[in-house]
Scaffold this active site. Structure first.
Site, PDB file in Angstrom:
ATOM      1  N   ARG A 171      64.260  74.292  30.806  1.00 47.26           N
ATOM      2  CA  ARG A 171      63.894  73.421  29.676  1.00 47.26           C
ATOM      3  C   ARG A 171      63.019  74.113  28.651  1.00 47.26           C
ATOM      4  NH1 ARG A 171      60.091  68.935  32.822  1.00 47.26           N
ATOM      5  NH2 ARG A 171      59.065  68.574  30.850  1.00 47.26           N
TER       6      ARG A 171
ATOM      7  N   CYS B 143      61.205  57.739  32.998  1.00 50.87           N
ATOM      8  CA  CYS B 143      60.028  58.119  32.206  1.00 50.87           C
ATOM      9  C   CYS B 143      60.210  59.451  31.473  1.00 50.87           C
ATOM     10  CB  CYS B 143      58.779  58.154  33.073  1.00 50.87           C
ATOM     11  SG  CYS B 143      58.844  59.392  34.362  1.00 50.87           S
TER      12      CYS B 143
ATOM     13  N   HIS C 193      47.303  75.175  22.069  1.00 52.21           N
ATOM     14  CA  HIS C 193      46.329  74.084  22.017  1.00 52.21           C
ATOM     15  C   HIS C 193      46.317  73.421  20.650  1.00 52.21           C
ATOM     16  CE1 HIS C 193      45.083  74.921  25.894  1.00 52.21           C
ATOM     17  NE2 HIS C 193      44.090  75.754  25.682  1.00 52.21           N
TER      18      HIS C 193
ATOM     19  N   ASP D 227      63.366  66.962  33.914  1.00 47.96           N
ATOM     20  CA  ASP D 227      63.617  67.924  34.986  1.00 47.96           C
ATOM     21  C   ASP D 227      64.980  67.708  35.631  1.00 47.96           C
ATOM     22  OD1 ASP D 227      61.502  69.806  35.183  1.00 47.96           O
ATOM     23  OD2 ASP D 227      60.187  68.136  35.658  1.00 47.96           O
TER      24      ASP D 227
END
Ligand code: PEP
Ligand code: MG
Length: 578
Positions: free
Chosen positions: A471, A508, A196, A461
């Protein structure tokens, strides 16, 4: 220079400053048995400590609400929820009553038990929740020890512009305070680039290195250091020439970023007159603001996983509010909202049961949504309601089969009818597109195109699945090769299928946000690219200065001959433009 340490760059970027070691000081945990008549006062102590810990977080949230990025707010809220969790509070109280032990000891035992349960589920996401639990419980322990958590904000110099904070690890509350004090850079001994704190550092644009082992032992208070996020290095010690070099490098980076901004105002046309379209990737509100300020004509990808990161799944209304805020920020420019792509390396705690033996090939993305149709419908209803405030498209992740689209469209239609029956008027023609990111979807692109309104290529992906390289596994990172003939062939097929069926095709994945691989995509005829707002200026400059025809020829030559050279040569040719 006297010392070089390495870690992982959570953000690229250079920070120069003096070390401030943030050692909250390990609290010793007293362990003792109590008399029966001391139980009620011990219960009061722990209750008060929980309350104060929660009040500390509430105060932090209240003070900084408007300045906090959504991620920070969500994390602080998550910590507040932990401090209200009956399993933790009641479990601790029961131990005090049953085992007649002091509050600190009972709290540690109860936390350990919960940690063990999380660990037994062996899941990256839950590893993160363990971190949250530790951080939240740490606040209560400080209260019990009469060393409240305000320590951090009061004991630290007010402004930290020239300071690099070194800490064992940092929680969201720490990050918030440090950002408020404009810290120059951050180094933590533990944590990965997906912790985080690292996510927050990226969204707050603070240079940060994580996993710098023994940094607190090796770096001295006040010592001058250079933090190089790009190379994952900390260079410590007085070295005038190195310092001058990095000052120059940091300045050059700053100048380059400012200089690049001017390209945002230029038309999106290559040097040989071919138009291209750049859109933004945005998840959090500040990113939507950056997209709008950069003048993009649309947001090509809104990942929605971050909405599901809390202890509880988001309800329809909170999702609707998030989408609506994004839509209003973009003021009329369309947003492509991707439905939940949970699974793989990002599985919310509440959906942990969906983890199979190989998460990347498991119940991920739309597969999970179709297994949990109520959850999917809740998200779709929120998106459809938000569509009443501005243009929206729905994007389906991780497609492999046509019948998945058929089912998803059926559920979207159901949601539409329900909302209509409730007197609402969502967009009746909301476009539904699909992520082309599996080999199956790429090879069946013609069939998928008949059922979809647009394509979005997820190169992250697609490369993972086509080249069989996980990945998130650094051991096979070196095999990541966008110029691999199989990748180029599939990208070209997808583009052609889109063209044949009149569907727009946007890329993207990360390839779109890099100045050189953007030229590679252009050479394949892929001229709609969506990327994080920070990379827009450099990509735009690169494409404005490129000749689309030259890129096409370079890539075409590469694909039709048997290349002896590595993919790096293709990228170098594209960079040179010949
Ligand atoms: C991709 O796979 O390229 C993509 C854009 O989606 P994500 O990175 O969220 O999997
Ligand atoms: Mg993907």
């Amino acid at each position: 220079m006297s010392l070089a340490l390495t870690g992982l760059g959570a953000t690229s970027g250079i920070a120069i400053g003096r070390v401030h070691r943030l050692t909250p000081g390990e609290l010793s945990i007293p362990e003792y048995h109590i008399d029966a008549n001391a139980v009620s006062s011990e219960l009061e102590r722990i209750e008060r400590a929980f309350e104060r810990g929660e009040q500390f977080l509430a105060g932090l949230l209240g003070r900084m609400e408007s300045d906090l990025p959504d991620t920070a707010r969500d994390l602080l809220q998550a910590h507040r929820l932990i401090l209200r969790d009956p399993l933790l509070i009641e479990g601790t109280a029961t131990r005090i009553r049953r085992e007649r032990i002091n509050a600190e000891w009972a709290l540690v035992q109860q936390t350990d038990e919960l940690q063990a349960e999380f660990r037994s589920l062996d899941n990256d996401y839950l590893a993160q929740r363990r971190e949250d639990l530790d951080q939240a419980v740490g606040l209560v322990r400080r209260e019990l020890a009469d060393q409240p958590a305000v320590l951090l904000s009061t004991h630290i110099a007010h402004r930290l512009e020239d300071t690099i904070v070194v800490a064992p690890e940092l929680g969201p509350a720490d990050m918030t305070v440090l950002a408020e004090r404009s810290v120059a850079g951050l180094i933590t001994e533990h944590g990965g680039p997906w912790s985080h704190a690292a996510i927050l550092a990226r969204s707050l644009e603070i240079p940060m290195l994580v996993g710098v082992h023994h940094a607190l032992d090796l770096l001295e208070e006040g010592e001058p250091v250079i933090l190089d996020g790009h190379y994952g290095a900390v260079l410590a010690g007085e070295d005038e020439s190195l310092l001058a070099h990095y000052h120059e490098k940091r300045e050059a980076g700053r100048r380059r970023r400012i200089d690049l901004q001017r390209y945002l105002a230029r038309s999106s046309i290559t040097s040989d007159g071919q138009p291209f379209v750049l859109t933004g990737n945005a998840d959090l509100l500040p990113e939507f603001q950056r997209c709008r300020d950069a003048g993009v004509e649309a947001v090509g990808l809104m990942r929605t996983e971050y909405l599901y990161l809390n202890e509880v799944l988001p309800d329809e209304d909170s999702q609707y509010q998030a989408y609506r805020a994004a839509i209003e920020t973009m003021a009329g420019r369309p947003i492509t909202i991707r439905t939940l792509d949970a699974g793989g390396d990002k599985l919310p705690a509440m959906l942990a049961f969906a983890k199979g033996p190989n998460p990347a090939l498991g119940l991920r993305g739309l597969r999970l949504s179709l297994a949990l149709t109520d959850l999917f419908k809740q998200q779709v209803r929120a998106i459809l309601r938000a569509s009443m405030h501005g243009p929206v498209q729905i994007l389906l992740p991780m497609l492999t089969r046509c019948d998945e689209i058929h089912q998803a469209r059926g559920l979207i239609e159901q949601c539409y009818r329900e909302l209509q029956a409730e007197g609402l008027a969502p967009d009746p023609d909301i476009p539904v597109g699909g992520m082309i990111e599996t080999p199956a979807a790429a090879l069946a692109a013609d069939q998928l195109a008949e059922r979809l309104d647009f394509f979005s290529i997820g190169t992250n992906d697609l490369i993972q699945y086509v080249l069989a390289i996980d990945r998130s596994d650094e051991l096979v990172n070196h095999l990541y090769d966008p110029a691999h003939p199989a990748i180029l062939d599939l990208l070209s097929r997808i583009q052609q299928a889109g063209l044949r069926h009149g569907r727009t095709v946007t890329v993207c994945g990360e390839l779109a946000g890099d100045a050189v691989t953007a030229r590679l995509l252009l050479g394949l005829g892929l001229n709609r690219l969506s990327m994080p707002p920070a990379t827009l200026p450099a990509v735009k400059k690169s494409l404005i200065e490129a000749s689309a025809e030259d890129c096409r020829q370079i890539v075409g030559r590469w694909m039709t001959t048997t290349p002896q050279d590595s993919g790096q040569d293709l990228l170098e040719q594209l960079q040179r433009g010949r």
